[in-house]
Design an enzyme around this catalytic site. Structure first.
Site, PDB file in Angstrom:
ATOM      1  N   ILE A  98     -19.321  41.285  42.930  1.00 29.58           N
ATOM      2  CA  ILE A  98     -20.627  40.768  42.524  1.00 29.58           C
ATOM      3  C   ILE A  98     -21.245  39.988  43.680  1.00 29.58           C
ATOM      4  O   ILE A  98     -20.625  39.070  44.217  1.00 29.58           O
ATOM      5  CB  ILE A  98     -20.480  39.830  41.305  1.00 29.58           C
ATOM      6  N   CYS A  99     -22.451  40.342  44.036  1.00 28.47           N
ATOM      7  CA  CYS A  99     -23.183  39.625  45.078  1.00 28.47           C
ATOM      8  C   CYS A  99     -24.046  38.567  44.389  1.00 28.47           C
ATOM      9  O   CYS A  99     -25.158  38.837  43.947  1.00 28.47           O
ATOM     10  CB  CYS A  99     -24.038  40.602  45.884  1.00 28.47           C
TER      11      CYS A  99
END
Length: 163
Positions: A98-99
């Site tokens: 997840i960014c």
């Protein structure tokens, strides 16, 4: 050794254990809406069920987050990934990474598992389209054999989704 443990994982500090026991107790009394903690005997790894919010692209869908806590939590951010299958989202890679800045550079010890979950659900809910990040294939290919997302030098270039 079970699959839920890792030979390189360090034991939680006393501060981390106390904090996680407090967070777990609070979660059991007042869980964030749309989330369910899957109970295990492993305080260092939580699996959390995420329900897509009503009225969003993810309504009616369910995903699982895996949260691994480091030895010095909450001074150090937990590692948070989606288990397979990860939702299609411009900030979520197909390997579950997840960014999201609060998981890395913008982490604060004042944050909790609940606040992280709410931020992730908000990120999902604000997406106008289901698609992978533009660099998904390259990124996933470069994440050899379970490389941690914490080893990535993320570039946070937007606060919102503009597709």
């Amino acid at each position: 050794m079970t699959s839920s443990s890792s030979p390189s994982r360090k034991v939680l500090s006393k501060i981390a254990c106390n904090r996680l026991q407090k967070e777990l107790a609070e979660w059991q009394v007042n869980p964030p809406s749309g989330f369910k903690h899957k109970v295990t005997d492993n305080l260092q790894r939580w699996v959390i069920e995420v329900a897509g919010a009503a009225g969003t692209l993810y309504a009616g869908e369910t995903y699982q987050l895996q949260v691994d806590f480091p030895e010095h939590y909450p001074m150090e951010a937990p590692q948070v990934i989606f288990l397979h299958p990860a939702p299609m989202h411009p900030h979520i890679y197909s390997n579950g990474h997840i960014c999201l800045d609060i998981l890395y550079d913008s982490w604060s010890p004042a944050m909790t598992v609940s606040s992280v979950c709410i931020s992730i659900l908000s990120m999902l809910s604000s997406s106008p389209a289901k698609q992978r990040p533009a660099d998904n294939d390259r990124y996933v290919r470069n994440c050899r054999n379970g490389r941690s997302p914490k080893e990535t030098r993320w570039w946070f270039h937007d606060d919102k989704l503009e597709l």
